[in-house]
Design an enzyme around this catalytic site. Structure first.
Site, PDB file in Angstrom:
ATOM      1  N   ASP A 133       0.776  -1.251   0.000  1.00 16.77           N
ATOM      2  CA  ASP A 133       0.000   0.000   0.000  1.00 16.77           C
ATOM      3  C   ASP A 133       0.812   1.308   0.000  1.00 16.77           C
ATOM      4  OD1 ASP A 133      -1.519  -2.138   0.839  1.00 16.77           O
ATOM      5  OD2 ASP A 133      -2.261  -1.177   2.645  1.00 16.77           O
ATOM      6  N   TRP A 178       5.850 -10.286   1.071  1.00 12.64           N
ATOM      7  CA  TRP A 178       5.407  -9.560   2.267  1.00 12.64           C
ATOM      8  C   TRP A 178       6.146 -10.080   3.501  1.00 12.64           C
ATOM      9  CZ3 TRP A 178       3.165  -9.981   7.040  1.00 12.64           C
ATOM     10  CH2 TRP A 178       2.527  -8.840   7.550  1.00 12.64           C
ATOM     11  N   ASP A 197      -5.339   1.022   9.517  1.00 12.59           N
ATOM     12  CA  ASP A 197      -5.199   1.911   8.362  1.00 12.59           C
ATOM     13  C   ASP A 197      -5.813   3.293   8.591  1.00 12.59           C
ATOM     14  OD1 ASP A 197      -4.169  -0.455   7.371  1.00 12.59           O
ATOM     15  OD2 ASP A 197      -5.912  -0.935   6.143  1.00 12.59           O
ATOM     16  N   GLU A 219     -10.524  -2.290   4.372  1.00 12.19           N
ATOM     17  CA  GLU A 219      -9.184  -1.787   4.665  1.00 12.19           C
ATOM     18  C   GLU A 219      -9.032  -0.385   4.059  1.00 12.19           C
ATOM     19  OE1 GLU A 219      -6.533  -5.821   4.774  1.00 12.19           O
ATOM     20  OE2 GLU A 219      -6.742  -4.970   2.786  1.00 12.19           O
TER      21      GLU A 219
END
Ligand code: FRU
Length: 534
Positions: free
Chosen positions: A59, A83, A190, A241
């Site tokens: 992101d 990740w 977030d 999200e």
């Protein structure tokens, strides 16, 4: 170029680039398939989309503008190409197109990994972090505590803050983190913070499982829950999200309305990750849906910012000066369905082209129209224009054969649409084909990457054609396309429908054609622009 008469034509237009006339699926090519080791740099490192020098990115985070510089932070694992423990990477740009990677901004600490979040310029020093007249920039992010997650707790995500006194280059974490503890919600993350003029407060939108929670604060440190939105609205086939809440003028009016972006994974319109949005009002406490948009939702269930498979977790820049006034957006150009499997090795993942978002109202329906930022036009080095085309089948469009489709913008209008399919096909001599277009019989825009090159690295990458349905058959459509080595961003109808997708051809696409079952159709205002970006 503008002298060509407007006439009906065209069954196929073929754009011949570097090597003159080529067979669509020619085999006598000298192009060889490149081995995996050098794929990255030679083939797949984008020409102008941001990608980290090395290793994993997801992101976009913490974007703000200050004193001539756009800042872009990003979810980053600096030690591997999949990740892993999340940091905030950092890049800066003066023009939104050329990015310079900076040292890592935020490292994990004893409270956890640094997940997604936002940053604001605290002009009035409401936080008190400013010293000697220096304006602090404050980052608000999620701590993800791995030990807590492993232990089976549910309260392992909390919100923390950090401040910068050198315009975002280095950061100090607040000594009393976390500033928001977990209320017992597993997915609680977030934070996106804005200044709310009407109530003189900071407002945080936070994704909390299947809804958004709004908090307010006078100082970015003490936060009070105001309300929740969305548990019964929009798409819910996945976790919510990366929200973003902002006011925007309805184009051509003085009406100000509020937009709430919410990313969701999985269950995007074509599978996996995608971003939906809601239109309404925010009074400093509650977000309420606009009645017309509520009706729209009854028909459509969810309204999507981008119907392609590769635009996720996108949010907008803060602190854009009023005299600029744009709402600037960037998204992560991948999808959790296969992000870790895409065939790049040295680095993984790319951002979309930064985009300007506008809000339009048409027949009582609202929609966000996206388009690439105008700054991209400053990099056009070659511009081939045809006002209207009168060409026989297989006619070459270019006198100048030296067009690089891996850094290009194309745009044109189809102004006499009938009940047919219209396709733009990009191809190379190895037979890879990427097709985008519209099926006006079935009322869908589409991208078909099933034959676009490397697709078998994940079963989820290209199992079917991606589509976006529209409501009434079109009489005309304009299409803007942004092309890089491994991405296509298609803006239909002035950006009312957007489709962004990745592809990994075995050789660069060096030809394109526009085809239809329609015996004669008109192409207006074709523009082929190549970009020069150092
Ligand atoms: C979205 C997301 C966020 C989270 C981050 C972790 O892609 O799952 O919700 O903060 O990625 O890297």
């Amino acid at each position: 170029m503008r002298t060509i008469k407007r006439t009906f034509i065209i069954v196929v237009i073929t754009l011949i680039t570097t090597f003159g006339c080529k067979e669509y699926k020619g085999s006598e090519t000298e192009t060889s398939i490149v081995s995996a080791e050098n794929l990255d740099e030679e083939f797949y490192r984008p020409n102008y989309h941001f990608t980290p020098k090395a290793n994993w990115m997801n992101d976009p985070n913490g974007m703000f503008y200050l004193n001539g510089t756009y800042h872009l932070y990003f979810q980053h694992y600096p030690e591997g190409n999949v990740w892993g423990p999340m940091h905030w990477g950092h890049a800066t740009s003066k023009d939104l197109i050329q990015w310079e990677e900076q040292p890592i901004a935020l490292y994990p600490d004893e409270l956890g990994l640094i997940f997604s979040g936002s940053a604001v310029v605290d002009k009035d020093n409401t936080s008190g972090f400013g010293k000697d007249g220096v304006t602090p920039v404050v980052a608000i992010y999620t701590y993800h505590n791995m030990d807590g997650e492993k232990a089976g707790d549910i309260d392992f995500q909390t919100q923390g803050i950090a401040y910068s006194l050198d315009e975002g280059m280095t950061w100090t974490k607040y000594s009393d983190n976390p500033v928001i503890k977990n209320p017992g919600i597993k997915d609680f993350r977030d934070p996106k913070v804005i200044w709310h003029n009407q109530t003189n407060k900071w407002i945080m939108s936070l994704a909390a499982g299947n809804k958004i929670m709004f908090y307010s604060s006078a100082n970015l440190i003490d936060w009070t829950l105001q309300s929740e939105f969305g548990a019964d609205k929009g798409e819910h086939g996945g976790v919510w999200e990366c929200p973003d809440l902002f006011p925007i003028k309805v184009e051509g009016t003085d009406e100000e309305i509020w937009v709430l972006l919410v990313s969701i994974n999985p269950s995007g319109p074509n599978g996996g990750s995608a971003t939906q949005y809601f239109i309404g009002d925010f009074n400093g406490q509650n977000f309420t849906l606009d009645w017309a948009f509520a009706n729209q939702l009854k028909r459509e269930n969810a309204v999507w910012l981008d119907y392609g498979r590769d635009n996720y977790a996108g949010v907008t820049w803060s602190n854009i000066p009023e005299d600029d006034g744009r709402r600037l957006f960037i998204g992560w150009m991948s999808n959790w369905d296969y992000a870790r499997d895409v065939p790049t090795y040295k680095w993984r993942s790319t951002m979309t082209i930064p985009r300007t978002l506008k809000l339009k109202k048409q027949n009582n329906d609202y929609y966000i129209a996206s388009k690439p930022v105008a700054e991209l036009n400053n990099f056009v080095e070659k511009n081939i224009e045809k006002e209207a085309l009168s060409i026989e089948t297989q006619h070459s469009l270019l006198e100048d054969k030296n067009v690089d489709l891996s850094k290009a913008k194309l745009s044109f209008t189809l102004s006499q649409l009938k009940n047919f399919m219209y396709s733009v096909k990009f191809y190379n001599t190895l037979g890879d084909t990427l097709t985008i277009g519209l099926d006006n019989a079935n009322k869908t825009f589409f991208i078909d990457r099933r034959q676009s090159g490397k697709v078998d690295f994940s079963k989820k990458f290209a199992p079917k054609i991606s589509t976006a349905s529209y409501t009434a058959q079109l009489k005309a459509v304009n299409i803007d396309i942004v092309l890089d080595k491994t991405s296509v961003e298609v803006f239909y109808n002035n950006g009312m429908y957007v489709m962004t997708e990745l592809f990994f051809p075995n050789a660069p696409f060096d030809d394109f054609s526009i085809v239809s079952e329609d015996q004669s159709f008109l192409i207006d205002d074709l523009k082929i622009e190549t970009l020069k970006i150092p």
